[in-house]
Enzyme design. Structure first.
Site, PDB file in Angstrom:
ATOM      1  N   HIS A 176       9.776   8.470 -10.604  1.00  0.00           N
ATOM      2  CA  HIS A 176      10.823   8.374  -9.579  1.00  0.00           C
ATOM      3  C   HIS A 176      11.297   9.769  -9.159  1.00  0.00           C
ATOM      4  O   HIS A 176      12.430   9.955  -8.736  1.00  0.00           O
ATOM      5  CB  HIS A 176      11.993   7.502 -10.051  1.00  0.00           C
ATOM      6  CG  HIS A 176      11.615   6.052 -10.098  1.00  0.00           C
ATOM      7  ND1 HIS A 176      11.779   5.202  -9.035  1.00  0.00           N
ATOM      8  CD2 HIS A 176      11.042   5.309 -11.079  1.00  0.00           C
ATOM      9  CE1 HIS A 176      11.331   3.999  -9.368  1.00  0.00           C
ATOM     10  NE2 HIS A 176      10.871   4.045 -10.600  1.00  0.00           N
TER      11      HIS A 176
ATOM     12  N   GLY B 122      -0.595  -5.290  -8.846  1.00  0.00           N
ATOM     13  CA  GLY B 122       0.750  -5.367  -9.426  1.00  0.00           C
ATOM     14  C   GLY B 122       0.868  -4.732 -10.795  1.00  0.00           C
ATOM     15  O   GLY B 122       1.814  -4.988 -11.527  1.00  0.00           O
TER      16      GLY B 122
ATOM     17  N   ASP C 295       9.256  11.740  -7.088  1.00  0.00           N
ATOM     18  CA  ASP C 295       8.657  12.178  -5.811  1.00  0.00           C
ATOM     19  C   ASP C 295       9.633  12.073  -4.641  1.00  0.00           C
ATOM     20  O   ASP C 295       9.795  13.011  -3.871  1.00  0.00           O
ATOM     21  CB  ASP C 295       7.320  11.465  -5.518  1.00  0.00           C
ATOM     22  CG  ASP C 295       7.365   9.948  -5.501  1.00  0.00           C
ATOM     23  OD1 ASP C 295       8.442   9.358  -5.782  1.00  0.00           O
ATOM     24  OD2 ASP C 295       6.313   9.336  -5.201  1.00  0.00           O
TER      25      ASP C 295
ATOM     26  N   ASP D  58       1.560   8.517  -4.920  1.00  0.00           N
ATOM     27  CA  ASP D  58       0.405   7.650  -5.168  1.00  0.00           C
ATOM     28  C   ASP D  58      -0.771   7.984  -4.261  1.00  0.00           C
ATOM     29  O   ASP D  58      -1.915   8.113  -4.706  1.00  0.00           O
ATOM     30  CB  ASP D  58       0.793   6.173  -4.968  1.00  0.00           C
ATOM     31  CG  ASP D  58       1.978   5.775  -5.815  1.00  0.00           C
ATOM     32  OD1 ASP D  58       2.302   6.516  -6.768  1.00  0.00           O
ATOM     33  OD2 ASP D  58       2.600   4.735  -5.529  1.00  0.00           O
TER      34      ASP D  58
ATOM     35  N   LEU E 255      -0.679   0.618 -10.771  1.00  0.00           N
ATOM     36  CA  LEU E 255      -1.747   1.623 -10.714  1.00  0.00           C
ATOM     37  C   LEU E 255      -2.081   1.992  -9.267  1.00  0.00           C
ATOM     38  O   LEU E 255      -3.105   2.586  -8.980  1.00  0.00           O
ATOM     39  CB  LEU E 255      -2.999   1.109 -11.448  1.00  0.00           C
ATOM     40  CG  LEU E 255      -2.784   0.760 -12.926  1.00  0.00           C
ATOM     41  CD1 LEU E 255      -4.063   0.208 -13.549  1.00  0.00           C
ATOM     42  CD2 LEU E 255      -2.317   1.985 -13.712  1.00  0.00           C
ATOM     43  N   SER E 256      -1.199   1.589  -8.363  1.00  0.00           N
ATOM     44  CA  SER E 256      -1.264   2.009  -6.960  1.00  0.00           C
ATOM     45  C   SER E 256      -2.490   1.517  -6.201  1.00  0.00           C
ATOM     46  O   SER E 256      -3.178   2.289  -5.526  1.00  0.00           O
ATOM     47  CB  SER E 256      -1.201   3.534  -6.848  1.00  0.00           C
ATOM     48  OG  SER E 256       0.018   3.969  -7.310  1.00  0.00           O
TER      49      SER E 256
ATOM     50  N   GLU F  18       3.343   2.486   4.262  1.00  0.00           N
ATOM     51  CA  GLU F  18       4.217   1.779   3.310  1.00  0.00           C
ATOM     52  C   GLU F  18       5.631   1.653   3.881  1.00  0.00           C
ATOM     53  O   GLU F  18       6.250   0.589   3.810  1.00  0.00           O
ATOM     54  CB  GLU F  18       4.281   2.536   1.973  1.00  0.00           C
ATOM     55  CG  GLU F  18       3.028   2.438   1.139  1.00  0.00           C
ATOM     56  CD  GLU F  18       2.855   1.074   0.458  1.00  0.00           C
ATOM     57  OE1 GLU F  18       3.865   0.395   0.202  1.00  0.00           O
ATOM     58  OE2 GLU F  18       1.704   0.699   0.200  1.00  0.00           O
TER      59      GLU F  18
ATOM     60  N   SER G   7      -2.272  -0.401  -3.646  1.00  0.00           N
ATOM     61  CA  SER G   7      -1.955  -0.334  -2.197  1.00  0.00           C
ATOM     62  C   SER G   7      -2.224   1.056  -1.650  1.00  0.00           C
ATOM     63  O   SER G   7      -2.798   1.197  -0.565  1.00  0.00           O
ATOM     64  CB  SER G   7      -0.496  -0.651  -1.875  1.00  0.00           C
ATOM     65  OG  SER G   7       0.059  -1.504  -2.764  1.00  0.00           O
TER      66      SER G   7
HETATM   67  C1  GLA Z   1       5.880   3.914  -7.066  1.00  0.00           C
HETATM   68  C2  GLA Z   1       5.991   4.682  -5.760  1.00  0.00           C
HETATM   69  C3  GLA Z   1       5.841   6.187  -5.992  1.00  0.00           C
HETATM   70  C4  GLA Z   1       6.767   6.680  -7.096  1.00  0.00           C
HETATM   71  C5  GLA Z   1       6.665   5.775  -8.325  1.00  0.00           C
HETATM   72  C6  GLA Z   1       7.690   6.127  -9.369  1.00  0.00           C
HETATM   73  O1  GLA Z   1       4.590   4.038  -7.570  1.00  0.00           O
HETATM   74  O2  GLA Z   1       5.023   4.245  -4.854  1.00  0.00           O
HETATM   75  O3  GLA Z   1       6.066   6.874  -4.800  1.00  0.00           O
HETATM   76  O4  GLA Z   1       8.080   6.792  -6.639  1.00  0.00           O
HETATM   77  O5  GLA Z   1       6.807   4.416  -8.004  1.00  0.00           O
HETATM   78  O6  GLA Z   1       7.477   7.393  -9.870  1.00  0.00           O
END
Ligand code: GLA
Length: 387
Positions: free
Chosen positions: A35, A123, A37, A173, A126-127, A161, A129
């Site tokens: 959290h 979900g 970024d 991400d 691991l990003s 996003e 999206s």
């Molecule tokens: C998600 C968001 C990121 C980042 C993380 C927490 O993955 O997409 O931008 O804020 O949460 O670090």
């Protein structure tokens, strides 16, 4: 056959010819700086060897045709230069990228066909999206020769996003998906949008992910709430001291001085961010020196902060982190990503891996009745073309 081959096969059977380009777009882990970024701090992500694969090709007409293999879902629009997004639909991750590229002034002289799918669990934090957005952007940039740089592609993905998915995410991400290098961690300055690489090929240690299987449904709304809470803190700090545009600009003394003027929740959120800002510096030093004991300790502190101060954990993640700390050879364990579910990231000695997997599975199954999936996080190259 590998996943990319399967995606290409689907492409051929659906569109009747080979694609023009095949792309691999990875998911990511984040070692530290959670959290951070969107508070303009530093983060330490890396792509991993779980990815979304694309086959993409130009059409003769102006249609946009997308097949989401894993979702068994198909999207079609008549004119790629006249798209509208659908509320809460998976297609927004791709349509949004096209719309954002068009906002930059680029047009598409032909329509496109896309097939995509992969092995990033949905979900799991691991990003997946961001990988979809980074991958489609990268592919279109190649095919149409837009000449966008990786940073622009990351911004396009982030804007997608914000504007079409509704998550006010930071840039970590997509940046990680695009810029990563094999066996390296990125140290990204989210204010300057500059990074360097910390070599991270270890002999005796490894990062392991444990998927709680809790889907972070709450995350999208709560995520935006966290952003607003940080912003609230910034406003009060800026009024008191000036020149504070984000929590990056603030220090502990200033926060203590305005403590009486903000509610305890806002205070806790800001305090966590300032703590994390300090931790990420220590963590990048520890990683550079391969001081794994230290790095693990910092990861544990981050988990406590995310759980108690930032309140983005959940009972399952807290349980996994706490059980991990009881296992010999585990140096650090923390929830990772946006929170409310998804994975824990664990730094462990390689010799302890088998024991860790077994104990974690049995403890989690005993407590929650679910056998968690466990993955080794191999630090991998960012988005690229595949042959
Ligand atoms: C998600 C968001 C990121 C980042 C993380 C927490 O993955 O997409 O931008 O804020 O949460 O670090």
């Amino acid at each position: 056959m590998d996943i990319s081959g399967k995606i290409e096969d689907s492409y051929v059977s659906l569109f009747g010819k080979k694609s023009d380009i095949k792309i691999k777009a990875p998911g990511r882990i984040n070692i530290l700086g959670e959290h951070a970024d969107y508070n303009n701090g530093f983060v330490m992500p890396s792509a991993i060897d779980k990815a979304i694969y694309f086959s993409i090709g130009k059409r003769e007409d102006s249609k946009l045709c997308i097949s989401a293999i894993d979702l068994e879902s198909y999207f079609e629009a008549d004119n790629i230069n006249n798209l509208t997004n659908k509320l809460n639909d998976w297609s927004n991750h791709l349509v949004g990228v096209i719309l954002e590229i068009q906002k930059l002034g680029f047009g598409f002289d032909k329509g496109i066909n896309v097939c995509f799918g992969g092995d990033i669990p949905n979900g799991a934090g691991l990003s997946s999206s961001a990988a979809v957005e980074a991958g489609i952007g990268f592919g279109l940039n190649e095919i149409f020769g837009f000449n966008l740089g990786l940073l622009q592609l990351a911004k396009v993905a982030q804007a997608t996003e914000h504007n079409y998915v509704g998550v006010k995410c930071g840039i970590m991400d997509m940046y990680a998906s695009l810029f990563s290098r094999k066996n390296n961690v990125i140290r990204l300055d989210c204010e300057k949008l500059e990074h360097d690489y910390i070599p991270a090929e270890f002999k005796e240690h490894t990062f392991i992910l444990v998927n709680s299987a809790v889907k972070h449904n709450l995350a999208d709304t709560e995520y935006n709430v966290r952003r607003n809470q940080c912003q609230k803190g910034v406003e009060v700090l800026n009024k008191a001291f000036g020149n504070i545009n984000t929590l990056r600009d603030a220090n502990f003394e200033q926060l203590e001085q305005i403590k009486a003027d903000i509610d305890p929740i806002t205070y806790n959120r800001c305090k966590y961010i300032l703590d994390e800002k300090e931790r990420v510096m220590l963590a990048s030093e520890a990683l550079t020196q391969q001081d794994f004991e230290k790095l693990g300790e910092i990861m544990n502190q981050t988990h406590q902060g995310l759980s108690k101060m930032y309140e983005v954990s959940c009972v399952e993640l807290d349980f996994l982190a706490s059980e991990a700390s009881k296992i010999d050879g585990v140096l650090g364990s923390r929830m990772m990503g946006g929170g409310f579910g998804g994975c824990t990231l664990n730094l462990i000695k390689k010799e302890a891996e088998a024991d860790f997997r077994e104990k974690t599975k049995s403890a989690y199954q005993h407590k929650f009745g679910i056998i968690p999936e466990i993955y080794t996080a191999n630090l991998s190259e960012g988005v690229h073309k595949i042959a």
